[in-house]
Structures are given as C-alpha cells and as structure tokens.
Scaffold this motif. Structure first.
Motif, short mmCIF file in Angstrom:
data_model
loop_
_atom_site.label_atom_id
_atom_site.label_comp_id
_atom_site.label_asym_id
_atom_site.label_seq_id
_atom_site.Cartn_x
_atom_site.Cartn_y
_atom_site.Cartn_z
N THR A 180 0.87 -1.17 0.00
CA THR A 180 0.00 0.00 0.00
C THR A 180 0.91 1.22 0.00
N ASN A 209 0.74 -1.31 -11.09
CA ASN A 209 -0.51 -1.98 -10.70
C ASN A 209 -0.93 -2.98 -11.76
N ASP A 261 -3.44 -7.10 -8.15
CA ASP A 261 -3.88 -7.41 -6.78
C ASP A 261 -2.78 -7.31 -5.73
N THR A 269 -1.78 -1.22 -3.94
CA THR A 269 -2.82 -0.21 -3.73
C THR A 269 -2.14 1.13 -3.59
#
Length: 273
Positions: free
Chosen positions: A70, A86, A91, A94
C-alpha cells in the motif's frame, strides 16, 4: 520475475523531475533497491506500507519480493507510473494519493504490516517518531525499513556520551531495536542530495513495565530541550522530576547526554507512578 522497463525510461516517459519542495530524490539502481527490499526479511504475502514511492523504484522491488504494497504518494505526477506497476502486479499494489502524515496506517490494513520507504527528507523524522509513539505496544507494524540522511540515522542508533545522542535515540531504543542496515552514497540518487544516506531497520522489543510512553516523551523533551544545562536546570519545569532523580540516586549535575536509555526509563517510571 515480471519484466519492467528501466526506471529512467519510466521517469523520462512521464516527464518526472524530482521536486525539492516534496523532499524527492529518486533511486534508479535496481540492484540497490532489491537489496533494500531484503532488509525486512521474507515479504512474500506480507503487507507493506510505503510512503513516497515516487516513480516506484522501491515499489517494484517490494512487489517482486511478493509483498502486498500500500503506497501513499502526495505527488499526482507519479500516479501514472505507479498505475503501470498496478497492471504488472495485479492485486498486489494499492496506491493512495494523499499526505502520509494525515493517514493512520491502522485504517489501511486488517492485520500487521511492515513499513519500507525511501522517506521524503522533509517529513521522515516526523513520521518515524509517530510510528514509535503511543502507549499501545507492541505496535501493529512488524518492522520499519527506512531511508534517512546518514546524520539522522546516526542519531537514531547513538549511544550515551556521543555527540549524536539525544531524544531521538532514547525514543527509538527504549522499546525497539534500531540498526543501520546499509549506507547509501549520495551518487545513487537523482538528483544527488548534499549528504550521505542510510537504511535504518527497526524491530519492536519488549516494553518496560510501569512506564507511560507520554511521560518518557516529556522527560526527554525537557532534558534535551536544554541539553547543555545540568539536569537540575533542564528538568526543573517538569513536576516531580528533581525528586525522581534524588530517589534514583542520579546526580542532578549530570547532563542529559550522559544518561543511559535505562536511566531515562527509570525517571519516567517514577513520574508515571
């Protein structure tokens, strides 16, 4: 391993220039970045918070290590480059556009996390002390792997009696274990900063019993606020502090830089009671 274009190519394609106002210095050496990503240990499947990823140099190293990253980035210019990562690591990444000093990490993760970041120089120390503060311990973070100016890194690991020893050393060492994992030459960055840098790795340790974290922060704030003065002068504004010194047999004519971390903890414990 996912094949990605060289970082310099990504930066040039998106017209990214490191901004001094945001404390940015980009790292392009992917071998060095991969070494930094190994400092926390095995990251496969682990949550990692990254602050100030910029064009994503360290980010791609963390993703290749299998981490779920993240990343908090203030600079909107960097978002398209991070969006490419990304796509390359579905997945796993973030990206949050915002100010990391105003985002509570515990709101971002369901479980524990690591922090790994080439911290922007202008907010690095504030973020670091924030992660070290608070009464709740052990913290939800498992480790901190952070890039600092070498001078700051040396202050974090400093020992009593040294010129670098101060409040930052006490706060970092009283319930965690910091070390300098590696030094990074200024030439590794674009643009090169004026000073050398270092990677500091911190892991939580046992918290001494009977001590308020806030009280320890106050004791060190008073003691090092006037570090050239004797404790009887620097601590006189903190109620009960002089009496605590007497109870512990600590000479009030000593200066703050001569006290060990354990002695600061002992003073805070007496005042907590």
């Amino acid at each position: 391993m996912t094949e990605l274009p060289p970082l310099r190519e990504v930066v040039n394609r998106h017209g990214l220039i490191a901004t001094k106002a945001l404390g940015q210095n980009f790292l392009f050496d992917e071998q060095l970045l991969s070494r930094i990503a190994t400092v926390p240990g095995k990251l496969q499947g682990q949550n990692v918070l990254e602050v100030g990823p910029g064009p994503g140099g360290l980010t791609r190293a963390l993703l290749r290590a299998g981490a779920n990253v993240t990343a908090i980035e203030m600079d909107k210019r960097c978002l398209p480059a991070l969006a490419e990562l990304n796509e390359a690591f579905p997945d796993q990444l973030t990206v949050i556009q915002g100010d990391a000093t105003k985002i509570a990490p515990e709101t971002l993760f369901d479980g524990p996390w690591h922090v790994a970041a080439n911290l922007p120089y202008n907010v690095g120390t504030a973020l670091f002390t924030g992660w070290l503060s608070g009464q709740a311990w052990p913290p939800q973070w498992r480790s901190l792997t952070l890039m600092f100016q070498l001078e700051v890194a040396e202050r974090i690991i400093a020992v009593p009696g040294s010129g670098a020893y101060g409040r930052l050393a006490v706060l970092a060492q009283w319930r965690s274990t910091p070390r300098i994992a590696m030094k990074v030459h200024r030439s590794a960055f674009t643009p090169p900063p004026k000073v050398m840098s270092a990677i500091v790795h911190v892991e939580p340790a046992a918290m001494p019993e009977g001590v308020s974290a806030r009280m320890l922060e106050r004791v060190t704030e008073f003691a090092f606020g006037q570090r050239r003065k004797m404790l009887r002068q620097s601590l006189k504004g903190l109620p009960g502090a002089i009496e605590a010194l007497e109870a512990l047999g600590i000479d009030s004519q000593r200066r703050a830089e001569t006290l060990s971390v354990d002695e600061f903890v002992a003073i805070a414990r007496v005042l907590t009671k």
